[in-house]
Design an enzyme around this catalytic site. Sequence first.
Site, PDB file in Angstrom:
ATOM      1  N   TYR A 142       0.853  -1.187   0.000  1.00 32.58           N
ATOM      2  CA  TYR A 142       0.000   0.000   0.000  1.00 32.58           C
ATOM      3  C   TYR A 142       0.886   1.233   0.000  1.00 32.58           C
ATOM      4  CZ  TYR A 142      -3.483   3.412   1.704  1.00 32.58           C
ATOM      5  OH  TYR A 142      -4.306   4.496   1.865  1.00 32.58           O
ATOM      6  N   ASP A 237       9.111   3.034  -0.211  1.00 33.92           N
ATOM      7  CA  ASP A 237       8.069   3.651   0.589  1.00 33.92           C
ATOM      8  C   ASP A 237       8.317   3.233   2.033  1.00 33.92           C
ATOM      9  OD1 ASP A 237       5.862   4.433   1.981  1.00 33.92           O
ATOM     10  OD2 ASP A 237       4.415   3.734   0.489  1.00 33.92           O
ATOM     11  N   LYS A 265       4.143   8.925   8.901  1.00 32.84           N
ATOM     12  CA  LYS A 265       3.913   8.317  10.213  1.00 32.84           C
ATOM     13  C   LYS A 265       4.875   8.819  11.294  1.00 32.84           C
ATOM     14  CE  LYS A 265       0.938   4.874   8.374  1.00 32.84           C
ATOM     15  NZ  LYS A 265       0.900   4.024   7.225  1.00 32.84           N
TER      16      LYS A 265
HETATM   17  C1  PLP Z   1       0.234   4.557   5.853  1.00 33.57           C
HETATM   18  C2  PLP Z   1       0.990   4.362   4.601  1.00 33.57           C
HETATM   19  C3  PLP Z   1       0.897   5.254   3.530  1.00 33.57           C
HETATM   20  C4  PLP Z   1      -0.099   6.364   3.501  1.00 33.57           C
HETATM   21  O1  PLP Z   1       0.120   7.301   4.481  1.00 33.57           O
HETATM   22  P1  PLP Z   1      -1.095   8.269   4.920  1.00 33.57           P
HETATM   23  O2  PLP Z   1      -0.456   9.214   5.874  1.00 33.57           O
HETATM   24  O3  PLP Z   1      -2.126   7.365   5.517  1.00 33.57           O
HETATM   25  O4  PLP Z   1      -1.589   8.932   3.695  1.00 33.57           O
HETATM   26  C5  PLP Z   1       1.742   5.073   2.449  1.00 33.57           C
HETATM   27  N1  PLP Z   1       2.618   4.061   2.421  1.00 33.57           N
HETATM   28  C6  PLP Z   1       2.725   3.180   3.420  1.00 33.57           C
HETATM   29  C7  PLP Z   1       3.744   2.093   3.337  1.00 33.57           C
HETATM   30  C8  PLP Z   1       1.896   3.283   4.533  1.00 33.57           C
HETATM   31  O5  PLP Z   1       1.956   2.360   5.496  1.00 33.57           O
END
Ligand code: PLP
Length: 424
Positions: A142, A237, A265
């Site tokens: 994701y 990511d 995060k």
């Molecule tokens: C949570 C997450 C996102 C998205 O971040 P948001 O602050 O919720 O938009 C993107 N990539 C990864 C790997 C994530 O865990």
Amino acid sequence: MSESKRLLDAASRMIPGGVNSPVRAFRAVGGAPVFIARAEGSRLVDVDGRAYIDFVGSWGPLILGHAAPAVVEAVTEAARRGTSYGAPTALEVDMAEAITAAYPSMEMIRLVSSGTEAAMSAIRVARGATGRDVLVKFDGCYHGHADSLLVKAGSGGATFGIPDSKGVPAALAELTLTVAFNDLEAVRDLFRRRGERIAAVIVEPVAGNMGVVPPAPGFLEGLREVTRAHGALLIFDEVITGFRVAYGGAQERYGVSADLTCLGKIIGGGLPVGAYGGSRAVMSEVSPLGGVYQAGTLSGNPLAVAAGLAAIRALADRRAYARLETLGARLEQGLRDGAQKAGVPLTVNRVGSMLTAFFCAGPVTDYASARRADTARYARFFQAMLARGIYLAPSQFEAAFVSLAHSEADLETAARAAAEALTV
Ligand SMILES: *Cc1c(COP(=O)(O)O)cnc(C)c1O
């Protein structure tokens, strides 16, 4: 009627599913979500006054625990000086220095307000820098909810069995090719066939959104090599893994560096922040230096950056990661022992302080093997844990996070609860 139920009824009349992010609705585990009144350290307290040991940690940001004094003080102090200026601040310089020092592959960075924005922007930069359109991602990874990325995106999608989203133009989805996580041969094959059109490969270097799935030995190195050979960019990511699996993220832990990195995060300390960055050459594509446009009214927001900096500074004491490793191992052992006693097939994947216990015989190495997990069994486990005051993610395909606020006693309590909940 509980106050949580009353609030859910009220919320549901105005907010889709009563929640502002789908997985919070508990649809994958049944029952009604608990509404939270406050939190401190490792504890959440709901609006009915029940306390829980929290292993969600706001889905990853709260590595220091809830209401960490350093973060609360930083935010309070920042708020007194004004909440937003729409002009640059010294805090942003400090943040850029802290991040570029921890992530040598990020010579320049841009702050945004969410992980979604970070990933979306990194991809735009990759496309701008290479002049190519095609993106490669992995099933079950994701990267936020930008259109091009809502293809086989795990988490909410995995839970609901929706591999895709309505409203995403087919023409855009066609530019996103997906491959099984850890399947390096498939990536190589894709590059052999379509390499000259591929702008970037984006990957969670430790998958966290299909449940935790570590990279197989050689996988990240292989991605590094094949992207470089074909002139495509490698995007890590690290929105979850950044400052989580090591201070320098997965890049430090596995010794593989990316062309572009996305953070989020933890770097917001519980406030909305994201960041993306890479080499000076690649990031010079970003406006106003280059032609890739990306902007944000609240980007680099002083409250959010103050919170994030406080969190990062607390983590700069590297003993933090030894402690997180110990606590993570405790939780893992507690779950394994409980499963063995109960005779339940359970596969625990863990990297440092992030962990998923899959209700299936292992190994779980990709999305397909994760999907073999017994989600009904997970739902029963989740409810039994919740009833015992342990707050886990309301979906099998998510990570549990341990924070520096968890105590040994918390983990013993969790292990005892798990031993019972695994027999339900
Ligand atoms: C949570 C997450 C996102 C998205 O971040 P948001 O602050 O919720 O938009 C993107 N990539 C990864 C790997 C994530 O865990």
